[in-house]
Motif scaffolding. Structure first.
Motif, short mmCIF file in Angstrom:
data_model
loop_
_atom_site.label_atom_id
_atom_site.label_comp_id
_atom_site.label_asym_id
_atom_site.label_seq_id
_atom_site.Cartn_x
_atom_site.Cartn_y
_atom_site.Cartn_z
N LEU A 170 43.27 43.20 49.81
CA LEU A 170 41.99 43.17 49.13
C LEU A 170 42.06 42.31 47.88
N LYS A 183 35.57 54.00 40.67
CA LYS A 183 36.77 54.49 40.00
C LYS A 183 36.40 55.28 38.75
N PHE A 218 40.02 41.81 44.46
CA PHE A 218 39.07 42.58 43.67
C PHE A 218 38.41 41.75 42.59
N GLY A 219 37.19 42.17 42.22
CA GLY A 219 36.58 41.70 40.99
C GLY A 219 37.09 42.54 39.82
N LYS A 220 36.61 42.21 38.62
CA LYS A 220 37.10 42.91 37.43
C LYS A 220 36.42 44.25 37.20
N TYR A 275 34.33 49.89 45.76
CA TYR A 275 35.10 51.05 45.37
C TYR A 275 34.56 51.56 44.04
N PHE A 315 34.12 48.55 41.62
CA PHE A 315 34.83 47.33 41.96
C PHE A 315 34.32 46.79 43.28
N PRO A 347 40.97 54.00 42.73
CA PRO A 347 39.67 53.63 43.31
C PRO A 347 39.38 54.44 44.57
N PHE A 371 36.97 54.60 47.98
CA PHE A 371 36.10 53.79 48.83
C PHE A 371 34.68 54.35 48.84
N LEU A 413 33.94 45.29 50.43
CA LEU A 413 33.97 46.72 50.15
C LEU A 413 33.57 46.96 48.69
#
Lengths: 114, 115
Positions: free
Chosen positions: A102, A38, A104-106, A36, A89, A44, A46, A34
């Motif tokens: 989920l 922000k 997440f990346g940074k 997101y 993200f 965040p 979608f 996914l």
């Protein structure tokens, strides 16, 4: 041991051009991905998702590409607009006994310049 | 349809104090998740409720954190006693379906600062 990596902390593009945000993952169990978006002081939101059985999913100006062999996905925004400026993200998940938490990346901060 | 709401939006407390965060998911959403983002780092999973049951609490940092979801509606996350490293933004998310891949809707977050 970051399982989802966004190696570019920031990206700047001109309005009307293409924005390409990249994401790499290490866990081969992930089968749902996914993106997101922000804005500051908001949660965040979608944007778009893709299942591992596909290699592309498109929704308006947003397209996500998945390369399973390379464990890489990317988000393309065409054309980019100033309102797209936000932190993006990448997130991944798989069914772990009914819990699709989920990972997440940074995040990558996208700036679209008028 | 109202979105996920969280209260308070900000909290500043002293080390050793107790803080309780609240999350109201979207009506009808059985799945409720808590996540946390420490400054500059990724958003990390804390725990997952399905209705009032804890489905997965593998992300809870330690026993100073206690989450509840009585009645399967709103959820609270209590930190007692708070430590400096607990500072961050705590997000709540909810989703409708169970056992299927679907988007999670996030609340605006609670920014917790422990001094």
């Amino acid at each position: 041991d970051q399982q989802v990596k966004q190696n570019s902390p920031s990206l700047s593009v001109q309005e009307g051009r293409i924005s390409i945000l990249n994401c790499d993952y290490t866990n081969s169990m992930f089968d749902y991905f996914l993106w997101y978006k922000k804005y500051p002081a908001e949660g965040p939101t979608f944007l778009i998702s893709i299942s591992s059985i596909k290699d592309k999913n498109e929704d308006g100006r947003f397209t996500v590409f998945l390369n399973k062999s390379a464990k890489h996905l990317s988000l393309h925004i065409v054309p980019s607009q100033p309102g797209d400026s936000a932190v993006y993200f990448c997130a991944a998940s798989y069914d772990q006994g009914g819990s699709e938490k989920l990972v997440f990346g940074k995040g990558t901060k996208l700036t679209v310049n008028p | 349809e109202a979105g996920v709401t969280q209260f308070p939006s900000h909290s500043v407390i002293e080390k050793g104090q107790t803080v309780t965060l609240r999350c109201d998911p979207i009506s009808g959403h059985d799945n409720l998740y808590w996540y946390r983002r420490v400054m500059g780092k990724e958003i990390k999973f804390l725990l997952h409720f399905v209705k009032e049951s804890k489905q997965d609490e593998s992300g809870m940092p330690n026993n100073r954190f206690l989450a509840e979801r009585t009645g399967g509606t709103y959820s609270t996350l209590k930190v007692q006693p708070a430590e400096l490293e607990d500072s961050g933004v705590y997000f709540c998310a909810s989703s409708r379906l169970w056992g299927a891949y679907n988007e999670q809707f996030f609340g605006p977050g609670t920014r917790l600062t422990v001094l």
